[in-house]
Design a protein around this motif. Structure first.
Motif, PDB file in Angstrom:
ATOM      1  N   LYS A   1      -4.888   6.020   1.011  1.00  0.00           N
ATOM      2  CA  LYS A   1      -4.543   6.700   2.266  1.00  0.00           C
ATOM      3  C   LYS A   1      -3.138   7.298   2.196  1.00  0.00           C
ATOM      4  N   ILE A   2      -2.190   6.536   1.611  1.00  0.00           N
ATOM      5  CA  ILE A   2      -0.828   7.041   1.477  1.00  0.00           C
ATOM      6  C   ILE A   2      -0.793   8.250   0.548  1.00  0.00           C
TER       7      ILE A   2
ATOM      8  N   ASP B   1      -4.942 -11.143  -1.327  1.00  0.00           N
ATOM      9  CA  ASP B   1      -4.019 -10.466  -0.415  1.00  0.00           C
ATOM     10  C   ASP B   1      -3.371  -9.260  -1.091  1.00  0.00           C
TER      11      ASP B   1
ATOM     12  N   GLU C   1      -1.986  11.298   2.335  1.00  0.00           N
ATOM     13  CA  GLU C   1      -0.956  11.828   3.222  1.00  0.00           C
ATOM     14  C   GLU C   1       0.099  12.610   2.436  1.00  0.00           C
TER      15      GLU C   1
ATOM     16  N   GLN D   1      -5.796  -6.360  -1.270  1.00  0.00           N
ATOM     17  CA  GLN D   1      -5.924  -5.677   0.013  1.00  0.00           C
ATOM     18  C   GLN D   1      -4.781  -4.672   0.223  1.00  0.00           C
ATOM     19  N   HIS D   2      -3.582  -5.021  -0.243  1.00  0.00           N
ATOM     20  CA  HIS D   2      -2.466  -4.082  -0.134  1.00  0.00           C
ATOM     21  C   HIS D   2      -2.698  -2.856  -1.015  1.00  0.00           C
ATOM     22  N   TYR D   3      -3.227  -3.075  -2.218  1.00  0.00           N
ATOM     23  CA  TYR D   3      -3.516  -1.937  -3.102  1.00  0.00           C
ATOM     24  C   TYR D   3      -4.533  -0.990  -2.471  1.00  0.00           C
ATOM     25  N   GLN D   4      -5.445  -1.521  -1.684  1.00  0.00           N
ATOM     26  CA  GLN D   4      -6.457  -0.680  -1.052  1.00  0.00           C
ATOM     27  C   GLN D   4      -5.868   0.289  -0.032  1.00  0.00           C
ATOM     28  N   SER D   5      -4.626   0.048   0.382  1.00  0.00           N
ATOM     29  CA  SER D   5      -3.951   0.953   1.313  1.00  0.00           C
ATOM     30  C   SER D   5      -3.371   2.175   0.610  1.00  0.00           C
ATOM     31  N   LEU D   6      -3.253   2.125  -0.718  1.00  0.00           N
ATOM     32  CA  LEU D   6      -2.589   3.211  -1.440  1.00  0.00           C
ATOM     33  C   LEU D   6      -3.322   4.554  -1.344  1.00  0.00           C
TER      34      LEU D   6
END
Length: 330
Positions: free
Chosen positions: A30-31, A20, A34, A23-28
């Protein structure tokens, strides 16, 4: 459930948490993308450039070295005597010259690129301005000595001049202000304000490097003092904590049009301003030898040799006996 089964369950739960988390690290990414996109829109502030900015860490070291030179023996980690004094000062001055010259060059170069100014030959200017700065230090020692004696003579709680040099926040703020003021008069950008705001963060005393402050100036206690950019202060002035020498409120959007205008008061020689007083406006002049009482609010001039105080407020006591005056106690 036996111990083995419990251990296996805990292991499975731990692995689920790790997956879990991954999976959160994989969002970095994209941030990050941006954030990068906001650097190209012209609406946010950044410094994406090979041109180096002045360094806050170097600026703090410059202040520390200046204090070691201006007050030899008080600061630093080396004992000093008459035999090694010249070597000690020579070593510190060499380090100080290298640091201040580089930081001036960085400040000027950044200003040139940021505001598309004509080339000012940053490296040469840094060396020349750094040398001019160092040449001002002997005279500054004399000025600071007068500030220290004003504190010693004006504060019965001061045990010695050593105590003032070591521990008085007003003396620290004034030392940094006078150093920054020299750079400001040399038209060096960024660095002077960095220096005084660093002192502000340490002492609670906010002195703009553009203010003009005379000799034998003493800030007693000091917390909450504000001295604005175009303030003029004469000689032998004493102020207490919470004093504001500020500007009148400006209409929205007037920052550019009011820049470089006289917006802050003038305080003439031998004035005393007590705690919490607020004096505002570029046309406000406090005449010589006047005394401004605590919590007074002024937006108009005061003639010389004038005392300005608030009326004694009416105090209301609830519960217990009212305090008696001295004549009643006798």
């Amino acid at each position: 459930m036996d111990l083995k089964t419990m251990a296996e369950a805990e292991y499975d739960k731990c692995m689920e948490d790790l997956v879990d988390s991954d999976q959160h690290y994989q969002s970095l990414p994209k941030i990050v993308s941006e954030l990068v996109s906001t650097c190209h829109g012209g609406h946010c502030h950044d410094h994406i450039s090979p041109v180096p900015l002045p360094s806050r860490q170097a600026m703090v070291k410059i202040i520390d070295l200046c204090r070691e030179v201006l007050f030899p023996g008080y600061f630093g980690d080396a004992p000093i005597d008459q035999v090694n004094l010249e070597y000690y000062l020579g070593q510190r001055m060499t380090r100080l010259y290298r640091l201040i010259s580089n930081q001036i060059s960085h400040a000027v170069r950044h200003d040139c690129f940021r505001y598309e100014k004509h080339c000012l030959e940053c490296e040469r200017l840094g060396r020349e301005a750094g040398l001019r700065f160092l040449k001002s230090l002997p005279g500054l020692r004399t000025t600071l000595a007068k500030d220290i004696m004003a504190a010693f003579e004006g504060d019965p709680a001061s045990g010695s001049v050593d105590e003032i040099i070591f521990s008085y926040p007003g003396q620290y703020a004034m030392t940094v202000y006078r150093l920054a003021h020299i750079l400001r008069k040399m038209a060096i950008p960024i660095l002077p304000r960095m220096m005084t705001e660093y002192a502000h963060s340490h002492t609670g005393i906010d002195i703009h490097p553009g203010a003009e402050i005379g000799e034998s100036f003493f800030i007693d206690h000091g917390t909450g003092v504000v001295i604005g950019e175009s303030t003029n202060i004469g000689h032998r002035v004493r102020i207490y904590q919470g004093v504001t020498l500020g500007a009148l409120s400006l209409p929205p959007g007037s920052g550019r049009s009011m820049r470089n205008l006289k917006r802050h008061p003038t305080i003439e020689d031998d004035v005393i301003i007590y705690s919490g007083a607020t004096i505002l406006g570029g046309e406000t002049v406090i005449g010589a030898r006047s005394v401004i009482g605590g919590n007074v609010w002024l937006t108009e001039s005061v003639p010389a040799d004038t005392k300005v105080f608030l009326k004694t407020p009416e105090l209301v006591y609830k519960g217990g006996a009212e305090p008696r005056g001295p004549e009643e106690e006798s």
